[in-house]
Motif scaffolding. Sequence first.
Motif: not given
Ligand SMILES: Cc1cc2nc3c(=O)[nH]c(=O)nc-3n(C[C@H](O)[C@H](O)[C@H](O)COP(=O)(O)OP(=O)(O)OC[C@H]3O[C@@H](n4cnc5c(N)ncnc54)[C@H](O)[C@@H]3O)c2cc1C
Length: 508
Positions: A14, A17-18, A38-39, A45-46, A48, A57-59, A64, A107, A138, A396
């Motif tokens: 992924g 942000f993470g 990355e798929r 992630g979110t 994109r 965002c709502d923080v 954030y 993956v 995510g 987050m």
């Molecule tokens: C519309 C929206 C608004 C948000 N606003 C906020 C906010 O204001 N404040 C807050 O704290 N949080 C917010 N969030 C929560 C947000 O998801 C997290 O803050 C943060 O962006 C998560 O990051 P992440 O990297 O963990 O996950 P993601 O950003 O979801 O990234 C995960 C990545 O993993 C990839 N992936 C998944 N499965 C696979 C696989 N099998 N193989 C390869 N790649 C894969 C995906 O394509 C993606 O690119 C919001 C969420 C959404 C949907």
Amino acid sequence: MDDDVEHVRVAVIGSGFGGLGAAVRLRREGITDFVVLERAEAVGGTWRDNSYPGCACDVPSHLYSFSFAPNPDWPRAFSGQEHIRAYLERVTDTFGLRPHLRFGAEVQQARWDTEARHWHLTTAAGEFTADVVVSATGPLSDPKIPEVPGIEDFPGAVFHSSRWDHDLDLKGKRVAMVGTGASAIQIVPSIQPEVGKLTVIQRTPPWVMPRVDRPIGAAERWLHGAVPGTAKMRRGVLWLIREFQVGAFVKRPKLMKAAERVARAHLRRSVKDPGLRARLTPDYTIGCKRILLSNTYYPALSQPNTEVVTSALKEVRGSSVVTADGTEREVDAIIFGTGFRVTDMPIGDRVIGSDGRTLSEHWKDGMAALRGCTVDGFPNLLFIIGPNTGLGNSSMILMIESSLNYVADYLRALERSGAAALDAKPAAVTAWNQEMQRRASRTVWNTGGCKSWYLDANGRNTTAWPGTTAEFRRATRQLKLSEYNLLAPAGDKPVTAAVTGRSAEVAS
Ligand SMILES: Cc1cc2nc3c(=O)[nH]c(=O)nc-3n(C[C@H](O)[C@H](O)[C@H](O)COP(=O)(O)OP(=O)(O)OC[C@H]3O[C@@H](n4cnc5c(N)ncnc54)[C@H](O)[C@@H]3O)c2cc1C
């Protein structure tokens, strides 16, 4: 080893942000032998995937964002998706992450090889082996669309909020918005002025608070750039306010009444029609579901071209949506704002542990991970935003950065120990999870009288962190080796490893 298989020290899954945060952290730890799988075809992630109108965002942006990559140029208090996405692209370049990225590399399976003591990953872009896997797929990444009879025969457009159809011109169209969660309340006011008719299908009304948003002026941005301490201070204040609010969510839900009064007044001020107001008034404690922020949602619902149907979508009949109360409306497009697969992490079906079972099978009674990061029977697998690490009121990114501290300490401990892998002790995971469940039982998410995505199919809270972000920071600062079994390198005899001054037996 097979020539077609690339071996790395760490495989990150992924690039939101993470995953990007993990990549930065690995480089800072001096580890460059890693890939980010990355798929999709771009990072973000979110930010994109969610490109729907009004997405933001709502923080507040200054909280954030990464603490190690401050952005003095956030244009608004709550910046829009395109700015957050651009920020993540910049982070990717600034920290030299591009060479590590593998796009189109979904993956499909990650299997622990007990003999070789490493992970074998099958991806859409080839095979990899990795000593350690960091899963950052995510929590809100895979859309959840309810099974609705008749939907396959619907002649119009159908899509999920996170997979917006930008080729579709909504102008003058009759649109059904299914769901009234965080995405829907941003979409509704954005599309209402242009659509012909908007039918909002609401199962449960959300609590909505005023959104204290404003543009961040040039002078303020200049100040944050010239004197970085000011941006840091701003972040600190935003963080502290939210830390003080946590007590009401996790210990004394009765205190949420004060917030409820503000939300009620907001509704009263914004919606004059008493019938509509009644339909928009929730019957559960504020905070039980995510509190939403908007100044434009209620006014949009009050417009003559908008209708709120307070019943669940039951079926699609030809070109009409039909709700459980029998309401039928002909529409040209159906937009699902129905959330994501949160409590049944999709990656769980694809990860196979040391006993040959998938993570989903292991978690059949509910997700659980030691300090939100590791799971017994799945050696050298770490989660960013794992079970019970979600927040109700803060950023987050704070939780992600804490998990990254844990990942870094894990890798250091692994290196020092001479072990091939660490495997969380079942008793340690159970004890951690029992503590999570005990603490969750008094939170507003469990007691507030609502059904939300914080609770799994068994009614257990496996998603929300029942404490302050500072508590999670402390819990993840250092790995406790006593919580792990150590696995010796393949073929090695058991050895004694000196780890952080203590000795630990390494099992073969
Ligand atoms: C519309 C929206 C608004 C948000 N606003 C906020 C906010 O204001 N404040 C807050 O704290 N949080 C917010 N969030 C929560 C947000 O998801 C997290 O803050 C943060 O962006 C998560 O990051 P992440 O990297 O963990 O996950 P993601 O950003 O979801 O990234 C995960 C990545 O993993 C990839 N992936 C998944 N499965 C696979 C696989 N099998 N193989 C390869 N790649 C894969 C995906 O394509 C993606 O690119 C919001 C969420 C959404 C949907």
